[in-house]
Design a protein around this motif. Sequence first.
Motif, PDB file in Angstrom:
ATOM      1  N   SER A 156       0.831  -1.200   0.000  1.00 44.11           N
ATOM      2  CA  SER A 156       0.000   0.000   0.000  1.00 44.11           C
ATOM      3  C   SER A 156       0.875   1.262   0.000  1.00 44.11           C
ATOM      4  O   SER A 156       0.597   2.220  -0.733  1.00 44.11           O
ATOM      5  N   ALA A 157       1.928   1.217   0.819  1.00 48.21           N
ATOM      6  CA  ALA A 157       2.823   2.376   0.899  1.00 48.21           C
ATOM      7  C   ALA A 157       3.543   2.591  -0.426  1.00 48.21           C
ATOM      8  O   ALA A 157       3.690   3.736  -0.894  1.00 48.21           O
ATOM      9  N   TRP A 158       3.968   1.501  -1.051  1.00 47.74           N
ATOM     10  CA  TRP A 158       4.643   1.625  -2.354  1.00 47.74           C
ATOM     11  C   TRP A 158       3.701   2.217  -3.394  1.00 47.74           C
ATOM     12  O   TRP A 158       4.093   3.048  -4.198  1.00 47.74           O
ATOM     13  N   MET A 159       2.464   1.773  -3.355  1.00 50.00           N
ATOM     14  CA  MET A 159       1.498   2.262  -4.351  1.00 50.00           C
ATOM     15  C   MET A 159       1.241   3.752  -4.145  1.00 50.00           C
ATOM     16  O   MET A 159       1.121   4.508  -5.106  1.00 50.00           O
ATOM     17  N   ARG A 160       1.164   4.139  -2.858  1.00 46.07           N
ATOM     18  CA  ARG A 160       0.957   5.563  -2.568  1.00 46.07           C
ATOM     19  C   ARG A 160       2.118   6.391  -3.110  1.00 46.07           C
ATOM     20  O   ARG A 160       1.923   7.434  -3.724  1.00 46.07           O
ATOM     21  N   ALA A 161       3.321   5.858  -2.904  1.00 51.13           N
ATOM     22  CA  ALA A 161       4.503   6.563  -3.403  1.00 51.13           C
ATOM     23  C   ALA A 161       4.500   6.585  -4.930  1.00 51.13           C
ATOM     24  O   ALA A 161       4.882   7.594  -5.543  1.00 51.13           O
ATOM     25  N   ALA A 162       4.064   5.478  -5.540  1.00 53.50           N
ATOM     26  CA  ALA A 162       4.018   5.413  -7.006  1.00 53.50           C
ATOM     27  C   ALA A 162       3.016   6.420  -7.559  1.00 53.50           C
ATOM     28  O   ALA A 162       3.258   7.044  -8.590  1.00 53.50           O
ATOM     29  N   GLN A 163       1.916   6.590  -6.852  1.00 52.18           N
ATOM     30  CA  GLN A 163       0.927   7.574  -7.306  1.00 52.18           C
ATOM     31  C   GLN A 163       1.512   8.980  -7.276  1.00 52.18           C
ATOM     32  O   GLN A 163       1.130   9.838  -8.060  1.00 52.18           O
TER      33      GLN A 163
ATOM     34  N   ILE B 165      -3.027  -2.559 -14.130  1.00 52.34           N
ATOM     35  CA  ILE B 165      -2.691  -1.991 -12.818  1.00 52.34           C
ATOM     36  C   ILE B 165      -2.031  -0.627 -13.013  1.00 52.34           C
ATOM     37  O   ILE B 165      -2.326   0.338 -12.306  1.00 52.34           O
ATOM     38  N   HIS B 166      -1.168  -0.561 -14.024  1.00 55.60           N
ATOM     39  CA  HIS B 166      -0.485   0.709 -14.306  1.00 55.60           C
ATOM     40  C   HIS B 166      -1.493   1.781 -14.720  1.00 55.60           C
ATOM     41  O   HIS B 166      -1.463   2.900 -14.214  1.00 55.60           O
ATOM     42  N   ARG B 167      -2.377   1.412 -15.618  1.00 54.86           N
ATOM     43  CA  ARG B 167      -3.309   2.414 -16.152  1.00 54.86           C
ATOM     44  C   ARG B 167      -4.402   2.780 -15.163  1.00 54.86           C
ATOM     45  O   ARG B 167      -4.955   3.869 -15.227  1.00 54.86           O
ATOM     46  N   GLY B 168      -4.715   1.836 -14.268  1.00 58.79           N
ATOM     47  CA  GLY B 168      -5.791   2.123 -13.309  1.00 58.79           C
ATOM     48  C   GLY B 168      -5.262   2.511 -11.944  1.00 58.79           C
ATOM     49  O   GLY B 168      -6.003   2.438 -10.964  1.00 58.79           O
ATOM     50  N   ARG B 169      -4.003   2.924 -11.868  1.00 61.13           N
ATOM     51  CA  ARG B 169      -3.414   3.164 -10.541  1.00 61.13           C
ATOM     52  C   ARG B 169      -4.055   4.332  -9.816  1.00 61.13           C
ATOM     53  O   ARG B 169      -3.959   4.434  -8.601  1.00 61.13           O
ATOM     54  N   ALA B 170      -4.692   5.233 -10.587  1.00 59.16           N
ATOM     55  CA  ALA B 170      -5.350   6.370  -9.918  1.00 59.16           C
ATOM     56  C   ALA B 170      -6.576   5.922  -9.122  1.00 59.16           C
ATOM     57  O   ALA B 170      -7.059   6.662  -8.268  1.00 59.16           O
ATOM     58  N   THR B 171      -7.087   4.723  -9.400  1.00 57.98           N
ATOM     59  CA  THR B 171      -8.308   4.284  -8.717  1.00 57.98           C
ATOM     60  C   THR B 171      -8.016   3.671  -7.355  1.00 57.98           C
ATOM     61  O   THR B 171      -8.955   3.323  -6.637  1.00 57.98           O
ATOM     62  N   TYR B 172      -6.732   3.514  -7.033  1.00 64.45           N
ATOM     63  CA  TYR B 172      -6.416   2.926  -5.720  1.00 64.45           C
ATOM     64  C   TYR B 172      -6.475   3.999  -4.637  1.00 64.45           C
ATOM     65  O   TYR B 172      -5.903   5.083  -4.790  1.00 64.45           O
ATOM     66  N   ARG B 173      -7.167   3.678  -3.546  1.00 65.16           N
ATOM     67  CA  ARG B 173      -7.234   4.589  -2.391  1.00 65.16           C
ATOM     68  C   ARG B 173      -6.435   3.965  -1.263  1.00 65.16           C
ATOM     69  O   ARG B 173      -6.611   2.786  -0.941  1.00 65.16           O
ATOM     70  N   SER B 174      -5.578   4.755  -0.661  1.00 67.31           N
ATOM     71  CA  SER B 174      -4.649   4.186   0.321  1.00 67.31           C
ATOM     72  C   SER B 174      -5.344   3.679   1.585  1.00 67.31           C
ATOM     73  O   SER B 174      -4.788   2.851   2.298  1.00 67.31           O
ATOM     74  N   GLU B 175      -6.546   4.145   1.870  1.00 70.84           N
ATOM     75  CA  GLU B 175      -7.213   3.654   3.086  1.00 70.84           C
ATOM     76  C   GLU B 175      -7.843   2.279   2.859  1.00 70.84           C
ATOM     77  O   GLU B 175      -8.292   1.634   3.799  1.00 70.84           O
TER      78      GLU B 175
END
Lengths: 219, 279
Positions: free
Chosen positions: B83-90, B133-143
């Motif tokens: 989750s933390a990595w994804m937040r950083a990637a965003q 996953i790359h193209r839809g990464r904006a749809t991930y919410r860190s909570e």
Amino acid sequence: MTDPANHTDRLIDRLTEELEPVRPLPRLRTAFAFVLAVWAAILAVGLLGSSTGWVWSTLQSNWIYGASFVGLVVAALGGTASVLAAGVPGRERVEQAGMFLAFAGLTAAAVVCWMAIPDVGANHSYPGVDGMCFQDAVWSSLLPAGVIFTFLVRGWVSRPIVASLVGLLASAGVGALLVHLSCSLITPKHILVGHLSVPFVLGVLGMYPLGWLIRRLRG
Amino acid sequence: MAAKRKAKIESSGEAGGSTERDAKRVSCGTLRPPLDGADRATAALALYARGAMQTLTMPERPERPAPEPEKPREREDSEPELSAWMRAAQAGDADAYRALLTAIQPKVRAIVFSRIKADASAEDVVQNALLSIHRGRATYRSERPFGPWMRAIVRNAVTDYFRDRKRRGDREIPLPVEDWAKDVSGPDPAKVPLAPELQDALAGLPVKQREAVTLIQVEGLSVAEAALRAKVSVGAIKVRAHRGYRALRKKLEGARREGVWESSEPAAARSDDAKEGGS
């Protein structure tokens, strides 16, 4: 022959190289509240000029009018929740529940009107008025549809055609609701043809073109 | 009624019903013979004494080692990290993104390979899933947890694969991979010069189709990589490539019919041969 796993590693390299910062989508609840506020504003502006004093009393006295009102409200709310959830992977339950609500609400209202037609004896035809209400509802649905599709294009929709259908049900539900609240002709047949049929017709006609458009815009 | 039932019970007791049954059991050797009151008391005493002796002679159990604190499961452990990595990637952190994609690659592969048995197709689906996953990464919410989000995208990629296969199933005949795999092993296709006829035919294609054919067939990229490079969806690049192949085949067949290109040898080699033959 090259190993397909090498392709995957190369793809990861390329994805990393092409990484750009993105703004996460708003929370589902926040988005839902925002869209509801827009719906409320559209209804308020749409009903500004018309006299709505009789609406409350009619809702209480005429159960067909009340049932179709409830059906349209449920379709608008359920469809909106479903469409917003459709754009976020992992929220399939909300998506399916909303979709079910939208379809069930509209279908139940349509069935109530259909069954009431012979009882009330309202088999008179008002093609001009029906068409006028239908047209008004379609025009009123355009703005809600625009709001919904902005969210759909930003999200990651797995089934664009289904999402388009539900999105059109929701937005046409808002448009039809606006017409329903401002229309004084409340015969079951008119409600069925001029108000309740709008979401179904728009949904069926628009789902393929809009689904295609969402695919294109998403890339 | 009750008196009758009582009489029946008594009569069956007198007839020795229970003793007969017990005798049968004894003869089968499954049960001990029934004991009378005194015997029962003796047997109970003997059992008690045996139990007491066992208690006295039983060696002491070694003390159980204190239970080690349970290790958290890998999934739970890695969830906040992912989750933390994804937040950083965003936010645009490429290192975190690489770490994330590398970490989830086996998970994605495990999901895909559990549903699709064909290796080459499964690897394609893995790539499509990573691209999604790359193209839809904006749809991930860190909570929200990362796992369900990722799994939903991978599931969709698998569903898309089956849908696509079903759609194409009626039109295409799958080639057995083993047969042609030997034939294509050779130099890197990207380094083999194209025949001039093929180059001409390629140049005659519309830009989008030419790009798709070149990326997949000439540069040897996978469909997902080609889609990423062309900035279109995987489906779109497949359609463009398919149309490109069809147009190429038409052009090359036309050229062959007109006698411009009669064999599959490069034209340069043929012209050299002709020169040698002429001289």
